[in-house]
Design a protein around this motif. Structure first.
Motif: not given
Length: 447
Positions: A15, A17, A45, A48, A153, A157, A235, A237-238, A241-242, A262
Motif C-alpha cells: 500500500n 506506506h 507520505h 512507513g 497534504e 504536514r 482521511l 485512518k491516514q 497513521r501519521e 491494514d
C-alpha cells in the motif's frame, strides 16, 4: 520484533506506506537510487516501511539475502540517504523473520528533496532526479510532484510539524486564554463507558477468558474545539497513521496504541453505537476476534470530531518472566509509558483541529485489587496490595502543555492509581522523564 512488523510480514499487502522489494544488489548505483526514491516518497507520505525479501507481484518470500549484507545495515541505509536526500532521513533498520525492514519516519517541517541524480543510463538519469520531491501514489508508486494538488497534504504536514515545534518552544508559561472552548467531560464519560461495554461484549462473543472483562486498562481523551471542527472521515485512518508515526519520537516499543492495521478483517472500520448515537459513525478497530495473543486483545474507537478511547488487558498478566502470574502484579513503569503514548497521541491529533485549546483525559485501571507493584525491569521495594478494584484518573490541560509539560501530565494521571497501592507513593515528573529514556528500544535514529 515489533508486532506491527510481524503483521506486515505474515500478511504482505503493498500500500502507500509499505513497499515490498526483492533483495537488491545495493552496490549497484541504479538500485541505490531507486531505493532512495522510495525512501523519500514514503517519508513525504508521512512515514512507513520498506521490507526486503518479497517477490513482486506474488508477495512470496524469496529466501536469504544473496548480496552484501553490509548495505542492509543502519549505516548502509544512512549512507544512501546522506548521498541522495536533503535533509537526510534518519531510519531504523531491523531484521525480522529473515527480512530486512527499513522504518522510515515522516518528514519534518520541510519535505525530503532529492539532492543528487541517479546514474546515467542511455543518456537519461535513472532512479532519482536531483531537485525532485517524491510522493506516494496508488499503484503503489513513488513519483515526483507534478501539480498543485499533490502539494496539499505535504504542506499540511509541514505546517503541523512547525506548529508542534512552536508549542514546545512556547512552554507552559504562555497558555492560551482558558475556557474559550466548552468542557466536554460528560461527552468523554459517555464515550468511555460505551467503549468499555463494546469491549466486554466482544470478549464474551469470542469466548475470551472471563477475567479480561474486569482486568483492563482503558485510556480516553477528548479534544475541545470551540468551532466544532472535525476530520474528514475518509482521511481519518491516514491521519491516525501519521500521528502514530509522529509519537514514536517518544515511545517506540513495537505495539503502539491506536495503530491502524491494514489487513482484513482486523483493519479499522466505520460503525455506530446507540449509546453514543449523536456522535455519528466513528472508526473502530477490534483485535479481540482475530488476534490469538492475549495481551493484544484490544479495541479502540476514534470519532472524527476528536474523541478517542482504547481498552486493552493489563499487559503484565501476559509476561513470560520467571515467577510472574496473571492478576498478581501492576507495573507503574508500563502504566507511565502507556499514559505518555496517550498524551503524545492527543498532542498530535489535536494539531489537526485548528481551534483546539484543551484536551480532557479519562483513564481507568480495573482489576487491581490484591495486586502488588512490580516490574520485570525495575526494582520496587515491597508495597501493600491494592485494596480497591478500580481507579479512575481525570484531567484537563491546554494544547501547549501537552507538548511542553507532558511528564507532569503523565505524573498527574498516574498518581491516583499508584496511591491505590501506597498512599505515600508519589512519582514525579522527573521520574517520568527519566523512565522515558528506555521507551524507544526499537531505535533512536530520529532528528
Amino acid at each position: 520484533m515489533s508486532a506491527q512488523i510481524e503483521e506486515y510480514i505474515d500478511h504482505p499487502v503493498e500500500n502507500l506506506h509499505v513497499e515490498y522489494k526483492d533483495w537488491l544488489n545495493l552496490s549497484e548505483p541504479i538500485h541505490r537510487a531507486n531505493l532512495a526514491r522510495h525512501m523519500a516518497a514514503i517519508s513525504n507520505h508521512g512515514g512507513g516501511y520498506i521490507i526486503f525479501g518479497f517477490a513482486d507481484p506474488t508477495m512470496t518470500s524469496t529466501g536469504e539475502n544473496p548480496f552484501d549484507a553490509s548495505h542492509y545495515t543502519h549505516d548502509g541505509i544512512a549512507a544512501i540517504s546522506q548521498k541522495y536526500h536533503e535533509p537526510a532521513i534518519h531510519c531504523d533498520v531491523e531484521i525480522a523473520k529473515g527480512h530486512v525492514v527499513i522504518r522510515i519516519p515522516a518528514h519534518a517541517n520541510v519535505p525530503i528533496c532529492a539532492k543528487a541524480n541517479g546514474p546515467m543510463v542511455d543518456s537519461k538519469v535513472k532512479g532519482i532526479v536531483s531537485g525532485a520531491i517524491y510522493i506516494r501514489k496508488p499503484g503503489p508508486q513513488s513519483v515526483p510532484i507534478t501539480n498543485a494538488h499533490d502539494w496539499s497534504e505535504l504542506i499540511r504536514r509541514c505546517v503541523l510539524h512547525d506548529s508542534a515545534a512552536l508549542l514546545k518552544a512556547l512552554g507552559a508559561a504562555l497558555l492560551p486564554p482558558t475556557m474559550q472552548s466548552s468542557d466536554r467531560t460528560l461527552d468523554l464519560k459517555e464515550w468511555h463507558d460505551a467503549t468499555r461495554a463494546a469491549y466486554v461484549a466482544e470478549l464474551g462473543k469470542n469466548r475470551r477468558p472471563g477475567y479480561l472483562k474486569s482486568n483492563y486498562t482503558q485510556l480516553s481523551y477528548i479534544i475541545e474545539d470551540g468551532e466544532k471542527n472535525s476530520i474528514r472521515p475518509d482521511l481519518l485512518k491516514q491521519v491516525l497513521r501519521e500521528v502514530n508515526f509522529e509519537m514514536r519520537d517518544l515511545v517506540n516499543t513495537g505495539w503502539s496504541i491506536l495503530f491502524p492495521f491494514d489487513r482484513e478483517p482486523i483493519s479499522p472500520y466505520f460503525t455506530s453505537d446507540p449509546a453514543v448515537v449523536e456522535r455519528g459513525p466513528f472508526l473502530e478497530q477490534s483485535l479481540v476476534s482475530e488476534v490469538d495473543s492475549g495481551p493484544n486483545f484490544e479495541l479502540w474507537r476514534v470519532s472524527p470530531d476528536g474523541i478517542v478511547s482504547v481498552i486493552r488487558p493489563i499487559r503484565t498478566d501476559f509476561l513470560e518472566f520467571g515467577g510472574w502470574q496473571e492478576l498478581r502484579y501492576f507495573s507503574p513503569n508500563r502504566a507511565a509509558r502507556e499514559l505518555a503514548e496517550l498524551v503524545r497521541h492527543a498532542a498530535g491529533l489535536a494539531l489537526r483541529f485548528p481551534e483546539a485549546q484543551h484536551v480532557s483525559f479519562r483513564c481507568e485501571w480495573a482489576g487491581i485489587r490484591g495486586r502488588t507493584i512490580n516490574d520485570e525491569l525495575r526494582d520496587w521495594s515491597p508495597r501493600p496490595a491494592a485494596k480497591t478494584d478500580s481507579v479512575m484518573s481525570t484531567g484537563r490541560w491546554s494544547i501547549i502543555e501537552l507538548s511542553s509539560n507532558w511528564p507532569a501530565i503523565v505524573a498527574s494521571l498516574l498518581g491516583p492509581v499508584t496511591r491505590a497501592f501506597d498512599p505515600t507513593l508519589s512519582l514525579s515528573k522527573d521520574w517520568v522523564a527519566a523512565e522515558a529514556q528506555v521507551w524507544r528500544p526499537l531505535g533512536n535514529h530520529y532528528p
